[in-house]
Design an enzyme around this catalytic site. Structure first.
Site, mmCIF file in Angstrom:
data_model
loop_
_atom_site.group_PDB
_atom_site.id
_atom_site.type_symbol
_atom_site.label_atom_id
_atom_site.label_comp_id
_atom_site.label_asym_id
_atom_site.label_seq_id
_atom_site.Cartn_x
_atom_site.Cartn_y
_atom_site.Cartn_z
ATOM 1 N N HIS A 53 -1.021 -6.703 -6.549
ATOM 2 C CA HIS A 53 -2.009 -8.012 -5.928
ATOM 3 C C HIS A 53 -2.613 -8.346 -6.693
ATOM 4 O O HIS A 53 -3.623 -7.919 -7.534
ATOM 5 C CB HIS A 53 -1.774 -7.096 -4.692
ATOM 6 C CG HIS A 53 -3.240 -6.518 -4.818
ATOM 7 N ND1 HIS A 53 -3.187 -4.835 -4.602
ATOM 8 C CD2 HIS A 53 -4.152 -6.213 -4.012
ATOM 9 C CE1 HIS A 53 -4.204 -4.383 -4.816
ATOM 10 N NE2 HIS A 53 -5.274 -5.126 -3.706
ATOM 11 N N ASP A 131 -2.075 -1.194 -2.340
ATOM 12 C CA ASP A 131 -3.087 -0.993 -1.650
ATOM 13 C C ASP A 131 -1.939 -1.128 -0.630
ATOM 14 O O ASP A 131 -2.330 -1.542 1.205
ATOM 15 C CB ASP A 131 -3.747 -1.632 -1.654
ATOM 16 C CG ASP A 131 -5.202 -1.277 -2.521
ATOM 17 O OD1 ASP A 131 -5.012 -0.446 -3.624
ATOM 18 O OD2 ASP A 131 -5.845 -1.969 -2.543
ATOM 19 N N HIS A 169 -6.115 4.183 -4.002
ATOM 20 C CA HIS A 169 -7.132 5.025 -4.060
ATOM 21 C C HIS A 169 -7.543 6.076 -3.154
ATOM 22 O O HIS A 169 -6.787 6.798 -2.709
ATOM 23 C CB HIS A 169 -8.010 3.724 -3.012
ATOM 24 C CG HIS A 169 -7.780 2.858 -2.920
ATOM 25 N ND1 HIS A 169 -9.191 2.127 -4.041
ATOM 26 C CD2 HIS A 169 -7.627 1.100 -2.983
ATOM 27 C CE1 HIS A 169 -9.424 1.024 -3.945
ATOM 28 N NE2 HIS A 169 -8.105 0.247 -3.868
#
Length: 257
Positions: A53, A131, A169
């Site tokens: 993204h 994400d 993450h």
């Protein structure tokens, strides 16, 4: 055999590097410097860049890496990715490192977010999910809707249990604190939380995870379970169907301290 390495970047990003001892691919390189250092240390040539993204912490190093190495870039067709790149969407294939990566549209975090899945990397399926999915959590809804994110997570949850899930993450401990608040009787969750705490205390990443593990402990993949529905309704009495229950859990996470 291929080797998978999480390269730390910024405060909590992982830039995933997959290599065969000579060539490499990198996923979501928000910063070129740690990737170039790793390539030099391991004497690797960067062959491919996969982008899920458009956010800067996932794309900031693309131009430098492409210009330095000549690597081919693949990314989502409907998002602003540094050009030139090969635009991809649901059902397309990105070929890299001798693998065919199937592209899955997973809007929610952003409107054009994609994931990359290959059914056999060293004998196990492999997913680069950006994400969209985190261990114990999911991405914030910056551009998409709760119904889009729920549908995207349903697609990922349908992948085989042994799938190696590479999130971008190190949010796991924070996510698990919230998960325990939402799903306090989940013994698999308590065990996993203790395991992840130990990993971080020893300076180890909690990732990658597996789809089977996430189905046991991740409230955003378990939002149709009766215990999660009950918790969501304590937070928001108006939560009554799949989408509104999911939306309530996501909103609860947004304001959880």
């Amino acid at each position: 055999m291929l080797t998978l390495i999480p390269i730390p970047a910024f405060a909590d990003n992982y830039l995933w590097l997959l290599h065969d001892g000579q060539r490499a691919l990198v996923v979501d390189p928000g910063d070129a410097a740690p990737v170039l250092r790793t390539l030099a240390e391991l004497r690797l040539k960067l062959d491919t860049i996969l982008v899920t993204h458009h956010h800067a912490d996932h794309t900031g190093g693309v131009d430098e890496l492409r210009n330095t190495t000549g690597a081919k870039v693949y990314g989502p067709a409907t998002e602003k990715i540094p050009k030139p790149y090969a635009p991809l969407g649901e059902g397309d294939i990105a070929q890299a490192m001798g693998l065919d990566f199937q592209v899955i549209d997973v809007p929610g975090h952003t409107s054009g977010h994609i994931a990359f899945y290959t059914p056999d990397m060293n004998g196990r399926p492999l997913l680069f999910c950006g994400d969209t999915l985190f261990s114990g959590g999911c991405g914030r809804l910056f551009e998409g809707t709760p119904s889009q994110m729920l549908a995207s997570l349903d697609k990922l949850a349908a992948l085989p249990g042994p799938t190696v899930v590479c999130c971008t993450h190190e949010y796991t401990l924070s996510n698990l604190r919230f998960a325990v608040a939402v799903d306090p009787a989940n013994q698999a969750l308590a065990k996993y939380q203790a395991h992840c705490v130990s990993l971080r205390e020893h300076g180890q990443p909690t990732l990658p995870t597996s789809m089977a593990q996430e189905l046991l402990i991740n409230p955003f993949l378990r939002s149709r379970q009766s215990a999660l529905i009950s918790s969501a309704q304590h937070f928001d009495a108006a939560a009554h169907d799949d989408t509104t229950v999911f939306a309530a859990i996501r909103q609860w996470k947004n304001q959880f301290k």
